[in-house]
Design a protein around this motif. Structure first.
Motif, mmCIF file in Angstrom:
data_model
loop_
_atom_site.group_PDB
_atom_site.id
_atom_site.type_symbol
_atom_site.label_atom_id
_atom_site.label_comp_id
_atom_site.label_asym_id
_atom_site.label_seq_id
_atom_site.Cartn_x
_atom_site.Cartn_y
_atom_site.Cartn_z
ATOM 1 N N PRO A 116 -1.154 15.316 9.644
ATOM 2 C CA PRO A 116 -0.540 16.543 9.153
ATOM 3 C C PRO A 116 -1.606 17.507 8.626
ATOM 4 O O PRO A 116 -2.677 17.106 8.178
ATOM 5 N N GLY A 117 -1.296 18.803 8.696
ATOM 6 C CA GLY A 117 -2.221 19.795 8.187
ATOM 7 C C GLY A 117 -3.326 20.165 9.167
ATOM 8 O O GLY A 117 -4.338 20.741 8.769
ATOM 9 N N GLY A 118 -3.148 19.826 10.455
ATOM 10 C CA GLY A 118 -4.153 20.183 11.453
ATOM 11 C C GLY A 118 -5.422 19.380 11.376
ATOM 12 O O GLY A 118 -6.474 19.831 11.812
ATOM 13 N N LEU A 119 -5.359 18.166 10.821
ATOM 14 C CA LEU A 119 -6.549 17.326 10.690
ATOM 15 C C LEU A 119 -6.566 16.247 11.760
ATOM 16 O O LEU A 119 -5.532 15.880 12.337
ATOM 17 N N PHE A 120 -7.765 15.716 12.015
ATOM 18 C CA PHE A 120 -7.954 14.629 12.984
ATOM 19 C C PHE A 120 -8.774 13.531 12.329
ATOM 20 O O PHE A 120 -9.571 13.768 11.425
ATOM 21 N N GLN A 121 -8.579 12.274 12.824
ATOM 22 C CA GLN A 121 -9.305 11.143 12.244
ATOM 23 C C GLN A 121 -9.589 10.117 13.314
ATOM 24 O O GLN A 121 -8.740 9.813 14.149
ATOM 25 N N VAL A 138 -4.245 -5.039 -0.828
ATOM 26 C CA VAL A 138 -3.883 -3.628 -0.945
ATOM 27 C C VAL A 138 -4.661 -2.865 0.124
ATOM 28 O O VAL A 138 -5.892 -2.876 0.130
ATOM 29 N N VAL A 139 -3.930 -2.211 1.014
ATOM 30 C CA VAL A 139 -4.556 -1.540 2.149
ATOM 31 C C VAL A 139 -4.982 -0.125 1.772
ATOM 32 O O VAL A 139 -6.132 0.260 1.950
ATOM 33 N N GLU A 140 -4.068 0.665 1.290
ATOM 34 C CA GLU A 140 -4.351 2.006 0.785
ATOM 35 C C GLU A 140 -3.452 2.251 -0.404
ATOM 36 O O GLU A 140 -2.281 1.839 -0.390
ATOM 37 N N ALA A 141 -3.957 2.921 -1.427
ATOM 38 C CA ALA A 141 -3.145 3.185 -2.606
ATOM 39 C C ALA A 141 -3.776 4.294 -3.429
ATOM 40 O O ALA A 141 -4.983 4.268 -3.693
ATOM 41 N N ALA A 142 -2.964 5.254 -3.826
ATOM 42 C CA ALA A 142 -3.422 6.259 -4.776
ATOM 43 C C ALA A 142 -3.496 5.625 -6.164
ATOM 44 O O ALA A 142 -2.998 4.516 -6.392
ATOM 45 N N LEU A 200 9.319 -3.610 2.404
ATOM 46 C CA LEU A 200 10.187 -2.846 3.304
ATOM 47 C C LEU A 200 10.151 -1.341 3.037
ATOM 48 O O LEU A 200 11.021 -0.607 3.465
ATOM 49 N N ALA A 201 9.147 -0.860 2.318
ATOM 50 C CA ALA A 201 9.022 0.583 2.108
ATOM 51 C C ALA A 201 8.420 1.223 3.351
ATOM 52 O O ALA A 201 7.924 0.555 4.253
ATOM 53 N N LEU A 202 8.474 2.548 3.396
ATOM 54 C CA LEU A 202 7.804 3.273 4.462
ATOM 55 C C LEU A 202 6.289 3.100 4.333
ATOM 56 O O LEU A 202 5.782 2.727 3.281
ATOM 57 N N GLY A 203 5.570 3.375 5.396
ATOM 58 C CA GLY A 203 4.117 3.356 5.332
ATOM 59 C C GLY A 203 3.525 1.982 5.520
ATOM 60 O O GLY A 203 3.838 1.272 6.485
ATOM 61 N N GLY A 241 0.813 -1.210 0.000
ATOM 62 C CA GLY A 241 0.000 0.000 0.000
ATOM 63 C C GLY A 241 0.841 1.253 0.000
ATOM 64 O O GLY A 241 2.047 1.224 -0.280
ATOM 65 N N SER A 242 0.214 2.342 0.347
ATOM 66 C CA SER A 242 0.801 3.676 0.240
ATOM 67 C C SER A 242 2.024 3.850 1.132
ATOM 68 O O SER A 242 2.080 3.318 2.243
ATOM 69 N N ARG A 243 2.990 4.620 0.624
ATOM 70 C CA ARG A 243 4.116 5.030 1.466
ATOM 71 C C ARG A 243 3.721 6.157 2.408
ATOM 72 O O ARG A 243 4.457 6.467 3.341
ATOM 73 N N ASN A 244 2.590 6.786 2.139
ATOM 74 C CA ASN A 244 2.086 7.879 2.983
ATOM 75 C C ASN A 244 0.641 7.586 3.383
ATOM 76 O O ASN A 244 -0.285 8.300 2.999
ATOM 77 N N PRO A 245 0.432 6.532 4.167
ATOM 78 C CA PRO A 245 -0.935 6.154 4.499
ATOM 79 C C PRO A 245 -1.541 7.084 5.540
ATOM 80 O O PRO A 245 -0.837 7.821 6.239
ATOM 81 N N THR A 246 -2.848 7.045 5.650
ATOM 82 C CA THR A 246 -3.504 7.700 6.768
ATOM 83 C C THR A 246 -3.163 6.925 8.036
ATOM 84 O O THR A 246 -2.679 5.784 7.987
#
Length: 389
Positions: free
Chosen positions: A379-384, A247-251, A162-165, A132-137
């Motif tokens: 990031p960006g002042g968001l919450f989830q 696939v967990v998350e992916a653009a 072994l990538a980030l995310g 999945g994404s290297r920059n996941p939520t």
């Protein structure tokens, strides 16, 4: 494998213009690499082009240094530490799942516990890729970790890159699983560099954990840097080792979709976790689902599709199909702020408009929810919101 045999394999992999397919034809015709290099040019042209035959008659530049480096690397182990191996197509430990694919690597470099290399380190039909994404939520990273933990507890080895995310979270989840399988790796990391380096460097500690309880493999010679073209190519190994790919998350432009496509081409299953319609990281998963990937909401969904037994814990109703002890902390049901938040990332202004709370009171409650693990700050002042809270 002795030094001369290693030299032959390295020479074959390093010969310019000779790819995996050509090399396999040569091996089928003449046997081991040493026999290939003993053939006259005329005999070689029965299998390859004249230019390839000429290249095979020449010793590649840098072969001597590569041989010295690889031989020293294979010998450089410590007692009770991870073992290093060089697996060729004819080695009994070479993964059968890769032999069944269209383009298996000629050789694999590997690091892992000696006990695993003494047995079969690649359990047939018991591997699942999680990518999945290297920059996941925050939720995406947690999903990867929780699914990997539950699926490894069900007996699967988790394969990733072994990538980030998401990759790192999947490896971590498998390593954190309470179930220990004797002589079977918790996780397999397929990397896009030589195994004498770790990329990205932030995952150095994770790579060491994998070397102790799983396997690191690469088809690239020692010293290979992190070249962009190598990572999509290694994805065929991730898909090829695995019975299915989750696939967990992916653009939409994610390399994870390459892995999913390769899995389909190799006749393997593809799974995707749906997400918010507003999240770019979910669009690739939604595209896969529209194309026929199985939508999954729990580890049980994956196990049932693969016709694998579902442990009692995995069938309990809980977050990600995990056991109740692994589920996300429950939020206070009376929290109006949490109810107003929904499951998409949201900013303070939107929360204030939905709840009518003043800034100070909202900040206090958000901090409490964050400390409880119910809400993540993005990031960006968001919450989830996290999990099923």
């Amino acid at each position: 494998m002795d030094r001369d045999e290693l030299a032959g394999w390295l020479r074959l992999t390093l010969t310019p213009g000779v790819g995996n397919g050509t090399a396999r034809r040569l091996l089928a015709a003449f046997g081991l690499p040493e026999a290939i290099f003993e053939q006259p040019e005329g005999a070689l042209t029965q299998c390859v082009t004249p230019s390839q035959a000429r290249a095979l008659r020449l010793v590649p530049d840098g072969l001597a240094q590569q041989l010295e480096t690889t031989w020293a690397w294979l010998q450089d182990t410590v007692p009770d530490g991870p073992a290093r191996v060089f697996l060729t197509l004819g080695d009994g430990r070479y993964p059968q799942a890769l032999l069944d694919t269209e383009d298996p690597p000629l050789a694999l470099y590997g690091i892992g516990p000696s006990a695993m290399w003494a047995a079969n380190p690649f359990p047939a039909g018991r591997c699942l890729a999680i990518v999945g994404s290297r920059n996941p939520t925050a939720q995406g990273a947690d999903n990867a970790r929780q699914f990997a933990r539950a699926l490894h507890a069900a007996g699967l080895t988790i394969v990733s890159g072994l990538a980030l995310g998401v990759d790192a979270a999947a490896h971590e989840g498998a390593l954190d699983s309470a179930l220990a399988h004797v002589n079977a790796p918790a996780t397999i990391a397929v990397v896009g560099t030589g195994l004498d380096r770790v990329y990205p460097r932030q995952n150095l500690g994770l790579a060491r954990r994998i070397a102790a309880h799983g396997i690191l493999i690469s088809e690239y010679p020692l010293g290979t840097p992190p070249l962009a073209a190598n990572f999509p190519k290694r994805n065929r190994i991730i898909a090829g080792l695995s019975q299915g790919t989750l696939v967990v998350e992916a653009a939409l432009a994610s390399g994870s979709l390459i892995t999913a496509r390769l899995a389909v081409e190799q006749g393997r299953e593809v799974f995707a976790i749906p997400g918010s319609i507003h999240a770019p990281q979910s669009r690739g998963c939604h595209a896969l689902i529209r194309q026929g990937a199985k939508l999954v909401e729990s580890a049980q969904d994956v196990l049932e599709e693969l016709h694998l037994p579902v442990p009692g814990a995995a069938s309990q109703p809980a977050s990600c199909g995990l056991s109740p002890t692994d589920s996300a902390p429950a939020a206070p049901p009376e929290s109006a702020l949490l109810q107003a938040m929904g499951f998409d990332p949201v900013g303070l202004d939107a929360l204030m408009a939905r709840t009518g709370m003043d800034t100070a009171a909202m900040q206090v409650e958000l901090l409490e929810l964050e400390l409880a693990g119910v809400v993540a700050r993005l990031p960006g002042g968001l919450f989830q919101r996290m999990g099923s809270a």
